[in-house]
Design a protein around this motif. Structure first.
Motif, mmCIF file in Angstrom:
data_model
loop_
_atom_site.group_PDB
_atom_site.id
_atom_site.type_symbol
_atom_site.label_atom_id
_atom_site.label_comp_id
_atom_site.label_asym_id
_atom_site.label_seq_id
_atom_site.Cartn_x
_atom_site.Cartn_y
_atom_site.Cartn_z
ATOM 1 N N VAL A 92 -33.754 120.590 99.930
ATOM 2 C CA VAL A 92 -34.091 121.536 98.892
ATOM 3 C C VAL A 92 -34.024 123.177 99.406
ATOM 4 C CG1 VAL A 92 -34.926 119.944 97.256
ATOM 5 C CG2 VAL A 92 -36.732 121.153 99.051
ATOM 6 N N TRP A 110 -37.117 121.592 104.269
ATOM 7 C CA TRP A 110 -37.835 120.980 103.251
ATOM 8 C C TRP A 110 -36.922 119.863 102.465
ATOM 9 C CZ3 TRP A 110 -43.094 121.549 102.870
ATOM 10 C CH2 TRP A 110 -43.455 122.537 103.612
ATOM 11 N N GLU A 150 -36.659 116.619 99.619
ATOM 12 C CA GLU A 150 -37.208 116.049 98.333
ATOM 13 C C GLU A 150 -36.292 114.580 97.817
ATOM 14 O OE1 GLU A 150 -38.629 118.496 94.554
ATOM 15 O OE2 GLU A 150 -36.586 117.472 94.054
ATOM 16 N N ASP A 161 -46.714 115.348 96.460
ATOM 17 C CA ASP A 161 -45.856 114.845 95.731
ATOM 18 C C ASP A 161 -45.719 116.073 94.456
ATOM 19 O OD1 ASP A 161 -45.399 112.856 97.089
ATOM 20 O OD2 ASP A 161 -46.148 111.196 95.935
ATOM 21 N N LYS A 162 -44.517 116.295 93.878
ATOM 22 C CA LYS A 162 -44.307 117.051 92.933
ATOM 23 C C LYS A 162 -43.440 116.459 91.644
ATOM 24 C CE LYS A 162 -44.870 121.408 95.642
ATOM 25 N NZ LYS A 162 -44.221 122.656 95.869
ATOM 26 N N LYS A 164 -41.616 113.505 92.544
ATOM 27 C CA LYS A 164 -40.717 113.471 93.756
ATOM 28 C C LYS A 164 -41.640 113.804 95.192
ATOM 29 C CE LYS A 164 -36.821 113.643 91.775
ATOM 30 N NZ LYS A 164 -35.614 112.763 92.082
ATOM 31 N N VAL A 204 -42.343 115.338 98.869
ATOM 32 C CA VAL A 204 -41.930 116.328 99.491
ATOM 33 C C VAL A 204 -41.765 116.068 100.874
ATOM 34 C CG1 VAL A 204 -42.111 118.845 99.996
ATOM 35 C CG2 VAL A 204 -42.386 118.082 97.539
#
Length: 143
Positions: free
Chosen positions: A73, A97, A99, A131-132, A135, A137
């Motif tokens: 990402v 980074w 995801e 996690d976001k 998803k 990370v």
């Protein structure tokens, strides 16, 4: 401090997605991870630029739940330290980074096999962030 703009990130990700394409990822998912040529940590000063061009591309990560697709990402590079020792592995440190779906993501804090049609198979030490939105990370620090 040099940072990529959101527009450059989106445009670069779109171009990388077109280049890598879903067929390359599908082919990669069928191939065993060791079939790629293993790379050692490269020392070229342009390495961070190569990774930045891959923003938005899909990578295959071999984790505890098996192989799963992750998307690069963002690549973040700090300001260059003029006192940075010349004998280090790379001129410009950076962080990549990734995801991916949280339930398929590796636990992190260890070395995993990461594969991409252009980069080949690379063993990377991956950390796991928060996690976001369902998803996971993951990040790899290239120092």
């Amino acid at each position: 401090m040099s940072r990529s703009s959101r527009r450059a990130f989106v445009l670069g990700g779109g171009a990388a997605a077109i280049v890598a394409g879903p067929l390359a990822v599908a082919k990669l998912a069928r191939a065993p991870l060791p079939s790629f040529k293993r790379q050692t940590a490269p020392s070229a000063p342009s390495e961070v630029a190569e990774w930045e061009k891959l923003a938005g591309a899909s990578f295959l990560i071999g984790g505890e739940a098996g192989k799963a697709v992750a998307r690069l990402v963002m690549v973040e590079r700090p300001a260059i330290d003029p006192k940075r020792p010349a004998e280090l592995a790379r001129f410009q440190p950076f962080t990549a980074w990734f995801e991916m779906e949280a339930r398929l993501a590796p636990a992190g804090q260890r070395t995993y096999s990461v594969a991409h049609p252009v980069k080949g198979a690379i063993d990377l030490f991956l950390g796991r962030g928060a996690d976001k939105r369902g998803k996971a990370v993951l990040y790899a620090l290239f120092n």
